[in-house]
Design an enzyme around this catalytic site. Structure first.
Site, mmCIF file in Angstrom:
data_model
loop_
_atom_site.group_PDB
_atom_site.id
_atom_site.type_symbol
_atom_site.label_atom_id
_atom_site.label_comp_id
_atom_site.label_asym_id
_atom_site.label_seq_id
_atom_site.Cartn_x
_atom_site.Cartn_y
_atom_site.Cartn_z
ATOM 1 C CE LYS A 48 -3.896 2.048 2.556
ATOM 2 N NZ LYS A 48 -3.812 3.175 1.670
ATOM 3 N NE ARG A 87 -7.087 3.039 -6.143
ATOM 4 C CZ ARG A 87 -8.109 2.371 -5.619
ATOM 5 N NH1 ARG A 87 -8.494 2.610 -4.371
ATOM 6 N NH2 ARG A 87 -8.745 1.458 -6.334
ATOM 7 C CD GLU A 112 -1.517 5.440 -3.573
ATOM 8 O OE1 GLU A 112 -2.398 4.624 -3.935
ATOM 9 O OE2 GLU A 112 -1.608 6.119 -2.534
ATOM 10 C CE LYS A 152 -8.660 1.547 4.555
ATOM 11 N NZ LYS A 152 -8.978 2.864 4.029
#
Lengths: 533, 336
Positions: free
Chosen positions: A229, A234, A274, A397
């Protein structure tokens, strides 16, 4: 204008999402075109009015009142639009009596004003409006209503009006323009659905849920793929028929702020990834580097040079004319790998998968990520299609644990706006200096992380233990014997030359109130310094 | 005589050394002069209390007859000698019985105004500006953002909403002393003749207001006799604001939460309290009234107490009036 002003007033004071939806839906149902469409554009942030900068607004008001008194007022109210609407000189009664402008009149006047005329037009409008209408007008010209209504919620209200799914509206959205008469006509059943004629539309984003207690025990690790992550923002990069757009995850078009990236968007498809600063090969920049590029309308060439951006790709939603969203994640992943291989490697790379054997191994990876710009791991079900929203189950997540430190409350400041009656912003410190001569040195400031009840408790503690007052700030009793210890959680630590302590915390928040802990047992500065090395 | 020799602050409150008394002390003292009956100004346990008859009676209602060792009623406009200091009570227009206290000795006159408002209120005597050397003003709404609109418009919004939502109870939060009775009186003056339901905490004071000739119409306790929520459909219920966050409020059908207070001018304040129908009705002066009052007293010096002192001090500076904050502690920021 009055209906719109009233809507804003009521929206601000209506806490429940459903209540807000009802008010917006009722407004859209009962107000005529084009006012309702302009109101909608205002709510979604799509109304283009030559913005009057907050600095200009301040200038206009301080030409009309003492700047110091204005400063006190603003500090108390916490909202520039509201403050100015309240302190603006009252109009003569004959000006307001017989002329109530419509929202279209106001928007028309503002839109036809040249940049240099803008302030003059604004003054003319404000001089004829009452407090509530002044508030609405100022909200319009300063952009961003910030009344607790997101663009998505406004779109949901539209969806309710027409009994359609909100994603239908999101997909159409960027092809439409204010005052949206064809959209309303469709929602009211008067015409067919507007054609998706526009290119490079936004696709509603798929989001994940945090891993909760016991979630993983029920799941088979073999069903899931993991990836890192990354700590950026995003985005969705879409190119179609020569139209290129970069969207935030809520569907805002942020292309103008990233011309360097858009130039490299030479493909036909829709990528999910990202946005990060740096370059994919050599250096992935931190979030604070990225912040230099965020929330800007435009960007200088110098900034593009010093803070280049790239996209680390997670998913492929559209490949040419083919919509991939119904495919399983692993199949999309294969397509993604082939797709990204053809793109400019300085602007696009793949977010690598992170193979793991079992949950324990993944937990270890989450706790000890291989790169400082990773904030945890993502889990994606191998067979999951790409679904709009935040479905429970397919994606998770799992973030790295925050760092914590026990610090002592030193100063408390009255909050703004909603919290203006509470001491809600806390400066805290840790011990430094030799034994017997310890002193508290401030290391950070936090204003959230506690519950409303805890806020009331701290507020009372502050009021009962004040030793000095400086305007809105109170200094609180804090020595080796007495004081309140706060457990502060934070995401990272930077060296700082601006702070006496030499450290600056990222994203600090109060994680626990340690009423039980004696102040002398709070942490020392050396504990934090060790984290820097 | 220097002003600060006639009155200055001590931890207990505002103290007059030659008269050996305190004004609105926050701790028990030997001799207290009290401006009005709100609990942050009027506390129990003083050896002697000098206040208006109404304030003494309100204190007795709230604390019991033995709230002080001895009491003395001050008549408005009549000067009393207290250890060589001339003390006069003048109406403050805040709540029933409220007074400004004027102290004078050797040509130095200071008016401690307590809490005050300037607009018409048929539940108490109107404020009278008193010429003085030093005027002590409150600053509860001491910021230019506070502009109280006319009461009539605010009351009209409640009545309109009660018509619009006949199935919902309208719950108006109003402080028990003064505000509640004023809101009820305003409703009556606007022609609302139906029964108004009140929370038990208001009963004694509403009765007291009635006994002083202030007609409040038909008031009934907001208790559930039949157990049916619909009993209160379309009704107006008045209670202390704190009660509305309480389980007490659950007996009402889909209540519209309302709050009558000067704080309701600030949207976020209303939001913070979960108020859907804010009524900007205040028992304090708004910004323009504070500054006009300072001008009318002709005071060369102004001391600013509880509230937003800094803005009022600034205004005085801009207008060539010496001013300083008093930093009195113990007075509620919120009491409106």
């Amino acid at each position: 204008m009055n209906r719109f002003a009233e809507l804003l007033d009521r929206l601000v004071l209506t806490p429940s999402r459903n209540g807000k939806l009802t008010m917006m839906t009722d407004y859209f149902r009962t107000v005529e075109d084009p006012d309702r469409g302009l109101a909608l554009a205002a709510l979604t942030g799509d109304l283009s009015i030559a913005a009057v900068k907050p600095a200009m607004l301040r200038m206009l008001i301080t030409e009309r009142m003492d700047p110091v008194l204005f400063g006190y007022s603003y500090d108390y109210v916490g909202d520039l639009a509201e403050t100015v609407s309240l302190v603006w000189p009252e109009p003569d009664a004959h000006l307001t009596a017989n002329s109530q402008p419509t929202l279209a009149d106001v928007v028309g006047a503002l839109q036809s004003a040249s940049r240099s005329d803008g302030p003059k037009v604004l003054v003319r409008l404000l001089d004829r409006a009452d407090i509530s209408a002044r508030y609405a007008i100022i909200k319009l010209v300063t952009g961003g209503l910030r009344i607790g209504v997101s663009a998505r919620l406004a779109k949901q209200a539209l969806a309710n009006l027409g009994a359609v799914d909100v994603t239908e509206i999101e997909e159409l959205w960027h092809g439409l323009t204010p005052p949206y008469t064809e959209l309303f006509a469709w929602l009211e059943g008067k015409t067919e659905r507007p054609e998706k004629t526009a290119k490079a539309l936004f696709r509603p984003v798929m989001l994940s849920n945090p891993v909760g207690d016991g979630d993983l025990e029920k799941l088979d690790p073999a069903d899931y793929a993991a990836e890192w992550k990354w700590d950026g923002i995003r985005v969705q990069a879409v190119c179609e028929g020569g139209v290129r757009r970069l969207y935030s995850r809520t569907g805002d078009d942020i292309s103008p702020a990233f011309p360097d990236l858009v130039e490299a968007m030479v493909f036909d498809g829709a990528l999910d990834g990202e946005l990060l600063v740096g370059d994919p090969v050599h250096e992935t920049g931190t979030f604070s580097d990225l912040q230099q590029r965020l929330n800007r309308k435009t960007v200088t060439p110098k900034m593009q040079q010093s803070h280049p951006v790239f996209v680390r790709c997670y998913d492929l939603l559209q490949d040419g004319t083919e919509d991939l969203r119904a495919l399983p994640f692993i199949e999309r992943r294969v397509r993604l790998e082939a797709f990204v291989a053809k793109l400019d490697p300085t602007r696009f790379d793949l977010s690598p998968l992170a193979p793991f054997a079992d949950w324990a191994a993944l937990e270890d990876m989450r706790r000890n990520p291989p790169h400082p710009v990773i904030e945890g791991v993502m889990l994606k079900r191998r067979d999951s299609p790409y679904l709009a929203g935040r479905p429970k189950g397919p994606w998770f997540k799992w973030k790295r644990d925050p760092f914590t430190v026990d610090a002592v409350l030193m100063y408390a400041q009255r909050g703004h706006g909603k919290r203006s009656s509470f001491y809600s912003d806390y400066t805290f410190g840790v011990w430094s200096g030799p034994e017997g001569g310890e002193e508290l040195v401030p290391v950070g400031k936090a204003y959230f992380g506690f519950t409303d009840e805890e806020l009331r408790q701290i507020d009372k503690y502050v009021r009962d233990n004040t030793i000095e007052r400086f305007g809105p700030v109170r200094s609180v009793r804090a020595d080796r014997k007495q004081g309140l210890v706060l457990e502060v959680a934070f995401e990272g630590l930077n060296r700082s030359t601006r702070h006496k302590s030499g450290v600056a915390m990222r994203f600090p928040r109060i994680s626990r109130l340690r009423w039980d802990k004696p102040t002398a047992e709070a942490d020392r500065i050396e504990t934090l310094q060790a984290l820097l090395d | 005589m220097r002003a600060r020799d006639l009155l200055h602050t001590r931890p207990e409150g505002l103290y007059c050394p030659p008269g050996d008394f305190y004004i609105d002390p926050v701790r028990p003292v030997a001799s207290a002069l009290i401006t009005h009956g709100h609990s942050d100004h009027a506390r129990s346990g003083h050896r002697s209390v000098l206040a208006t008859r109404e304030t003494l009676e309100i204190m007795a209602l709230r604390y019991g007859a033995d709230f002080a060792g001895t009491t003395q009623a001050a008549r408005l406009g009549e000067t009393i000698d207290v250890n060589g200091v001339a003390v006069t009570f003048h109406p403050a227009g805040h709540v029933l019985g409220s007074a400004q206290i004027c102290v004078e000795k050797d040509g130095m006159r200071i008016v401690a105004s307590g809490d005050y408002k300037r607009r018409a209120d048929s539940t108490c005597a109107p404020f009278v500006p008193i010429r003085c050397n030093v005027f002590i003003t409150e600053a509860t709404f001491g910021l230019p953002v506070f502009k109280h609109p006319p009461d009539s418009g605010e009351i009209a919004r409640v009545l309109k909403s009660a018509e619009q939502f006949p199935e919902r109870a309208h719950m108006i939060g109003a402080y028990a002393l003064g505000k509640a009775q004023r809101v009820i009186k305003l409703l009556r003056e606007a022609g609302y003749e139906r029964t108004i339901f009140i929370h038990g905490a208001l009963a004694k004071l509403c009765d007291y207001y009635e006994s002083q000739g202030i007609a409040l119409g038909d008031l009934q306790p907001a208790t559930v006799d039949s157990g049916a929520k619909t009993d209160f459909a379309g009704a107006i219920v008045v209670g202390p604001p704190s009660a509305f966050a309480d389980r007490w409020a659950r007996r009402f059908p889909d209540p519209v939460s309302s709050f009558a207070s000067g704080w309701m001018r600030i949207r976020q304040r209303a939001k913070q309290r979960g108020v859907e129908l804010p009524l900007i009705i205040s028992d304090h002066s708004d910004w323009d009234e504070l500054t006009e009052t300072i001008t009318e007293t002709g005071a060369g010096e102004v001391w600013v107490t509880h509230g937003r002192e800094e803005a009022l001090v600034r205004w005085c500076e801009l207008n060539g009036i010496a001013a300083s904050p008093l930093h009195l502690v113990g007075y509620e920021d919120e009491g409106d």
